[in-house]
Design a protein around this motif. Structure first.
Motif, mmCIF file in Angstrom:
data_model
loop_
_atom_site.group_PDB
_atom_site.id
_atom_site.type_symbol
_atom_site.label_atom_id
_atom_site.label_comp_id
_atom_site.label_asym_id
_atom_site.label_seq_id
_atom_site.Cartn_x
_atom_site.Cartn_y
_atom_site.Cartn_z
ATOM 1 N N MET A 121 0.848 -1.187 0.000
ATOM 2 C CA MET A 121 0.000 0.000 0.000
ATOM 3 C C MET A 121 0.881 1.234 0.000
ATOM 4 S SD MET A 121 -3.137 0.779 2.587
ATOM 5 C CE MET A 121 -4.056 2.323 2.534
ATOM 6 N N SER A 122 0.616 2.122 -0.937
ATOM 7 C CA SER A 122 1.386 3.357 -1.002
ATOM 8 C C SER A 122 1.134 4.219 0.230
ATOM 9 C CB SER A 122 1.041 4.136 -2.273
ATOM 10 O OG SER A 122 1.436 3.419 -3.413
ATOM 11 N N GLU A 123 2.124 4.984 0.594
ATOM 12 C CA GLU A 123 2.104 5.777 1.822
ATOM 13 C C GLU A 123 0.884 6.690 1.920
ATOM 14 O OE1 GLU A 123 4.960 9.221 3.900
ATOM 15 O OE2 GLU A 123 5.615 8.149 2.091
ATOM 16 N N ASN A 124 0.461 7.262 0.794
ATOM 17 C CA ASN A 124 -0.672 8.186 0.805
ATOM 18 C C ASN A 124 -1.919 7.603 0.146
ATOM 19 O OD1 ASN A 124 0.624 10.463 2.098
ATOM 20 N ND2 ASN A 124 1.839 10.659 0.237
ATOM 21 N N ALA A 125 -1.992 6.289 0.069
ATOM 22 C CA ALA A 125 -3.189 5.626 -0.446
ATOM 23 C C ALA A 125 -4.180 5.420 0.691
ATOM 24 C CB ALA A 125 -2.816 4.288 -1.085
ATOM 25 N N ILE A 126 -5.404 5.036 0.333
ATOM 26 C CA ILE A 126 -6.414 4.674 1.331
ATOM 27 C C ILE A 126 -7.025 3.330 0.936
ATOM 28 C CG2 ILE A 126 -6.949 7.033 2.043
ATOM 29 C CD1 ILE A 126 -9.462 6.880 0.238
ATOM 30 N N TYR A 127 -7.459 2.578 1.935
ATOM 31 C CA TYR A 127 -8.006 1.231 1.705
ATOM 32 C C TYR A 127 -9.055 0.999 2.776
ATOM 33 C CZ TYR A 127 -7.620 -3.798 0.429
ATOM 34 O OH TYR A 127 -7.849 -5.073 -0.013
ATOM 35 N N SER A 128 -10.317 0.904 2.363
ATOM 36 C CA SER A 128 -11.376 0.756 3.362
ATOM 37 C C SER A 128 -12.584 0.060 2.757
ATOM 38 C CB SER A 128 -11.801 2.118 3.925
ATOM 39 O OG SER A 128 -12.396 2.907 2.914
ATOM 40 N N VAL A 129 -13.519 -0.293 3.620
ATOM 41 C CA VAL A 129 -14.700 -1.042 3.199
ATOM 42 C C VAL A 129 -15.673 -0.186 2.412
ATOM 43 C CG1 VAL A 129 -16.032 -0.582 5.304
ATOM 44 C CG2 VAL A 129 -16.418 -2.706 4.031
ATOM 45 N N ILE A 130 -15.570 1.142 2.511
ATOM 46 C CA ILE A 130 -16.477 2.051 1.830
ATOM 47 C C ILE A 130 -15.821 3.427 1.778
ATOM 48 C CG2 ILE A 130 -17.655 2.765 3.966
ATOM 49 C CD1 ILE A 130 -20.306 2.768 2.400
ATOM 50 N N PRO A 131 -16.085 4.228 0.739
ATOM 51 C CA PRO A 131 -15.558 5.596 0.724
ATOM 52 C C PRO A 131 -16.144 6.415 1.874
ATOM 53 C CG PRO A 131 -16.273 4.918 -1.468
ATOM 54 C CD PRO A 131 -16.761 3.867 -0.520
ATOM 55 N N ASP B 241 -2.809 2.711 9.430
ATOM 56 C CA ASP B 241 -3.937 2.069 10.096
ATOM 57 C C ASP B 241 -4.182 0.660 9.555
ATOM 58 O OD1 ASP B 241 -4.558 4.274 11.727
ATOM 59 O OD2 ASP B 241 -5.765 5.200 10.149
ATOM 60 N N VAL B 242 -4.173 0.546 8.236
ATOM 61 C CA VAL B 242 -4.484 -0.740 7.618
ATOM 62 C C VAL B 242 -3.382 -1.761 7.889
ATOM 63 C CG1 VAL B 242 -5.057 -1.902 5.451
ATOM 64 C CG2 VAL B 242 -5.874 0.412 5.860
ATOM 65 N N LEU C 4 -3.763 -3.229 11.270
ATOM 66 C CA LEU C 4 -4.818 -4.248 11.305
ATOM 67 C C LEU C 4 -4.366 -5.562 10.676
ATOM 68 C CD1 LEU C 4 -7.933 -2.092 10.310
ATOM 69 C CD2 LEU C 4 -7.521 -3.171 12.533
ATOM 70 N N GLY C 5 -3.227 -5.552 10.004
ATOM 71 C CA GLY C 5 -2.726 -6.757 9.365
ATOM 72 C C GLY C 5 -3.298 -7.010 7.986
ATOM 73 N N CYS C 6 -3.967 -6.005 7.398
ATOM 74 C CA CYS C 6 -4.612 -6.186 6.097
ATOM 75 C C CYS C 6 -3.674 -5.887 4.930
ATOM 76 C CB CYS C 6 -5.859 -5.317 6.004
ATOM 77 S SG CYS C 6 -7.148 -5.797 7.175
ATOM 78 N N VAL C 7 -2.552 -5.238 5.177
ATOM 79 C CA VAL C 7 -1.514 -5.084 4.158
ATOM 80 C C VAL C 7 -0.187 -5.505 4.776
ATOM 81 C CG1 VAL C 7 -2.740 -3.223 2.964
ATOM 82 C CG2 VAL C 7 -1.010 -2.652 4.668
ATOM 83 N N ASP C 8 0.743 -5.885 3.900
ATOM 84 C CA ASP C 8 2.010 -6.439 4.369
ATOM 85 C C ASP C 8 3.146 -5.424 4.413
ATOM 86 O OD1 ASP C 8 1.157 -9.338 4.481
ATOM 87 O OD2 ASP C 8 0.738 -8.892 2.382
#
Length: 283
Positions: free
Chosen positions: A176-186, A214-215, A218-222
């Motif tokens: 995941m890029s440093e300034n990316a976002i990854y979530s269940v909904i916008p 944050d992600v 949570l263990g959702c990205v490596d």
């Protein structure tokens, strides 16, 4: 007293979660295809899902990464208004996910690692997409990626939204890029559901915890891919080099791993996501 307009920023400092959201959506931020042109060579695109049509919001094909043959998957957002409408602002149809799966299966057939670059706000929620099996197409990708018999890497380079992103992100390594976002909904969708007020998008962003830090917690990205100061849009060439370095590192590690161990680790990784434990007072 008049209500605060939706576009009015709150008083005080803007939370980091919303700052990252705005950077992930920056109009000049490199898109996945920009990274492909800088990182890979000999990209040869394939078209069509062999069932309905060719999705202009999804691009897949064969390429070389530092001499190694790989399969590459990336969604397209478009820069101009015409392109954005044509590509549905980067939201794939079911044909896009089926084309991506076709690419993955070609990789499995010929022993080529699969690399997906993701900047997807969501899968297309339109009526036509639903009629043609949007949910089924994403679900099938989740299943097939979990057992794909080649190394897989997914990189969230901008927005990673809900099942639209997850349909390409069941991978051995998720970056995941440093300034990316990854979530269940916008954030806007979350605010509309939780408070019936899209103007509370900043509060929603804070609650969703969508940032790379944050992600990863949570263990959702490596791994987190660093970016140039100010964001990837300030120096796209440097941003591409940083992503390339991380891809090189993780692909080297995955290729050295026996296949059965690779599959076992992938299975364990995704089976363990989302686990939580509670304790009873006095126990």
């Amino acid at each position: 007293m008049s209500e605060q307009p939706d576009n009015q920023q709150p008083a005080g400092p803007v939370p980091a979660a919303w700052q990252k959201t705005e950077l992930a959506r920056h109009g000049e931020r490199p898109y996945p295809m920009d990274f492909i042109s800088r990182i890979f060579t000999d990209f040869s695109e394939i078209h069509g899902d062999r069932a309905f049509g060719d999705d202009p919001a999804m691009s897949c094909g064969m390429a070389r990464f530092e001499g190694d043959e790989v399969m590459v998957i990336a969604n397209r957002k478009g820069r101009s208004t015409k392109e954005k409408v044509q590509r549905r602002f980067g939201m794939p149809d079911p044909e896009g996910y089926r084309k991506a799966l076709r690419c993955m299966k070609l990789g499995e057939k010929f022993g080529r690692p699969v690399i997906a670059l993701i900047d997807i706000p969501a899968a297309n929620p339109g009526l036509g997409a639903e009629e043609r099996g949007q949910a089924e197409a994403i679900a099938r990708n989740l299943r097939e990626m979990s057992v794909l018999r080649v190394p897989t890497i997914a990189a969230i380079t901008g927005e990673g939204g809900s099942g639209g992103a997850l349909g390409l992100a069941v991978a051995d390594r998720v970056l995941m890029s440093e300034n990316a976002i990854y979530s269940v909904i916008p954030p806007e969708g979350c605010a509309a559901i939780m408070w019936r007020d899209a103007g509370k998008r900043i509060d929603a962003a804070v609650a969703l915890k969508p940032t790379a830090e944050d992600v990863k917690a949570l263990g959702c990205v490596d791994d987190i891919v660093p970016e140039p100061e100010g964001g990837a849009h300030t120096d796209p060439a440097a941003a591409a080099e940083m992503l390339k370095e991380k891809l090189r590192q993780h692909l080297t590690e995955l290729k050295a791993m026996p296949l059965e161990e690779l599959l076992r680790r992938r299975y364990d990784k995704f089976r363990n996501l989302g686990q939580f434990y509670t304790t009873v007072a006095g126990s």
